[in-house]
Design an enzyme around this catalytic site. Structure first.
Site, PDB file in Angstrom:
ATOM      1  N   SER A  25       0.848  -1.193   0.000  1.00 15.87           N
ATOM      2  CA  SER A  25       0.000   0.000   0.000  1.00 15.87           C
ATOM      3  C   SER A  25       0.882   1.242   0.000  1.00 15.87           C
ATOM      4  O   SER A  25       1.709   1.399  -0.898  1.00 15.87           O
ATOM      5  CB  SER A  25      -0.947  -0.054   1.195  1.00 15.87           C
ATOM      6  OG  SER A  25      -1.834   1.019   1.167  1.00 15.87           O
ATOM      7  N   HIS A  74      -2.875  -0.769  -3.197  1.00 10.92           N
ATOM      8  CA  HIS A  74      -4.046   0.071  -2.937  1.00 10.92           C
ATOM      9  C   HIS A  74      -3.944   1.327  -3.789  1.00 10.92           C
ATOM     10  O   HIS A  74      -3.045   2.136  -3.616  1.00 10.92           O
ATOM     11  CB  HIS A  74      -4.102   0.464  -1.451  1.00 10.92           C
ATOM     12  CG  HIS A  74      -4.368  -0.702  -0.563  1.00 10.92           C
ATOM     13  ND1 HIS A  74      -4.045  -0.707   0.767  1.00 10.92           N
ATOM     14  CD2 HIS A  74      -4.937  -1.905  -0.806  1.00 10.92           C
ATOM     15  CE1 HIS A  74      -4.404  -1.873   1.303  1.00 10.92           C
ATOM     16  NE2 HIS A  74      -4.937  -2.612   0.360  1.00 10.92           N
ATOM     17  N   ASP A  98      -4.761  -4.579   5.916  1.00 12.23           N
ATOM     18  CA  ASP A  98      -5.095  -5.451   4.795  1.00 12.23           C
ATOM     19  C   ASP A  98      -3.914  -6.383   4.503  1.00 12.23           C
ATOM     20  O   ASP A  98      -2.760  -5.967   4.559  1.00 12.23           O
ATOM     21  CB  ASP A  98      -5.421  -4.603   3.568  1.00 12.23           C
ATOM     22  CG  ASP A  98      -5.972  -5.444   2.419  1.00 12.23           C
ATOM     23  OD1 ASP A  98      -6.439  -6.565   2.679  1.00 12.23           O
ATOM     24  OD2 ASP A  98      -5.928  -4.963   1.272  1.00 12.23           O
TER      25      ASP A  98
END
Lengths: 183, 275
Positions: free
Chosen positions: A5, A32, A125
């Site tokens: 991310s 992301h 995540d």
């Protein structure tokens, strides 16, 4: 199988160009990215890598030596017949694509023949997904949080999956290279 | 290697749902439906898919809620504004040439895509000659579509999308805010028929000029995708239009030759003249 991310571009810039030409495995990557942006990831890395880099398409069979990026605003999953599929299900950890969704489906599809890599990021995540990969007998690698641009995601990964191997980014590239040799 | 227990249970569960209730999810993409059924399993407090199968077979009250897990219901008004802009600027000029029009929104879920098109057709002056069909297999979703009520906090996103799609008025002209909800003008569905229809098991029901079916085919395996696209092909008039989701295409389809790419980036296809 890579999830990243915040700080992803820098980290992937170390990792992906290290994959040698003729690398025999498919590599799936979830980063992301905002949903409303045209995907730039595949274009960004295409010229920096010695392997094929592209955005994943629905029902596309996985090919060796190819890096697949999840498109913005879609989850990326692996089917048991090792085709990729996309989904517009709800965001997970406020994110679509989500790393957990890819990792969990890939753990089902590949079992032990899979390595999950969790890199820098400001989210939880990927932690559950990494655990699923390890539980299915696959390998779990986490970027050393002390050198990650944002350590939240690697830390969450280690907490959820204590058996994961913690590796600095530069060594991780070497580890991935040897995975290719062993396959 | 023998099949994993969970995979066996999943197949048996989908078989059971089909045989008992005639909802056929057997040709759905495995990865995504497995994920959603695991969520349902946990929600129903079951340990295994076999336990969930027991519940769904013996308690008909379970099915409606299970359907909401099995069918993905995530959409927005004017989701992917570029798609609706292409419909407005490139498809509408063709549609204007017909004295009357039929539009089919397949897999309409809670109606976001249908209201988007109804608003667009009103703004383009085509609404009065158009009949809209919104179909889905989930009765709860159809009910929500018919009600046209959405959470008020979704309106800023919908408003932005509408503007980016080339909207010619303010989205707030089409709804009334009340009690934390936005209620869409019921005249927007004056010419809409919401109906139960399955792309898996049902047949062609009308001849239409535009099919909009966005982010539905990704949940199907390739065989089922072919069936659905075949239905669209058979429903469309010659030179009719088919709009898909931003990451869907006819590239791998058995029916690819029946269509031409009309707006390539926006995944809008046109049925060929001869057929």
């Amino acid at each position: 199988m890579i999830g990243a991310s915040a700080g992803a571009v820098d980290a992937l810039s170390v990792l992906l160009p290290a994959l040698p030409a003729g690398f025999p495995l498919p590599v799936m990557v979830v980063v992301h990215v905002p949903p409303d942006k045209k995907s730039v990831m595949a274009e960004l890395f295409r010229n920096k890598c010695r392997v094929d880099v592209r955005e994943a398409e629905d029902k596309e069979p996985l090919a060796p030596g190819t890096v697949y990026f999840a498109p913005p605003d879609y989850h990326l999953l692996v089917e048991p017949d090792r085709r990729l599929s996309l989904s517009s299900e709800e965001p997970v950890h406020y994110s679509r694509p989500a790393i957990d969704v890819l990792f969990e489906s890939a753990a089902d599809a590949f079992g032990p023949g899979l390595v999950g890599v969790l890199l820098t990021g400001a989210s939880a995540d990927g932690a559950r997904g990494l655990r699923a990969i390890a539980d299915a007998g696959g390998g779990a690698l986490v970027q050393d949080p002390s050198e990650a641009m944002v350590p939240t995601m690697p830390r969450a990964g280690i907490a959820a999956c204590p058996t994961a191997t913690v590796v600095p980014l530069t060594q991780m590239a070497a580890v991935l290279g040897t995975l290719g040799e062993r396959s | 290697m023998s099949e994993k227990t969970e995979d066996i249970e999943l197949r048996l569960l989908l078989d059971a749902i089909f045989r008992r209730y005639h909802y056929d999810f057997r040709g759905y993409s495995v990865a995504s439906i497995t994920r959603r059924l695991r969520q349902a399993r946990d929600r129903f407090g079951c340990r295994t898919f076999s336990q969930l199968q027991d519940r769904v077979l013996h308690d008909p009250g379970v099915l409606p809620e299970l359907l909401s897990f099995l069918t993905v219901q995530v959409s927005e008004l004017f989701r992917d504004p570029a798609y609706f802009r292409a419909i407005r600027e490139q498809v509408v000029p063709h549609l204007r040439t017909y004295p009357s029009l039929k539009v089919w929104v397949a897999g309409c879920s809670a109606g976001e895509e249908l209201y988007s098109l109804a608003i667009l057709f009103r703004e383009e002056g085509l609404e009065d000659r158009t009949l809209f069909y919104g179909t889905d297999i989930n009765p709860a979703a159809l009910k929500r579509a018919e009600a046209g009520v959405y959470e008020i906090d979704r309106m800023p996103l919908f408003t932005d999308n509408h503007r980016l799609s080339g909207g010619k008025s303010s989205l707030s002209d089409y709804y009334t805010a009340a009690y934390g909800a936005a209620v869409f003008d019921k005249t927007l569905r004056r010419r809409t028929v919401f109906s139960d229809h399955s792309l898996v098991t049902d047949a062609v029901f009308a001849e239409v000029h535009l099919v909009s079916c966005r982010n539905v085919l990704i949940y199907f395996d390739r065989e089922l995708q072919d069936r659905a696209i075949g239905l669209f092909k058979d429903s469309l008039v010659r030179k009719g239009f088919l709009g898909l989701g931003a990451k869907e295409s006819l590239r791998f389809s058995a029916h690819a030759d029946a269509f031409t790419e009309f707006a390539r980036d926006e995944r809008i296809y046109q049925k060929r003249g001869a057929s």
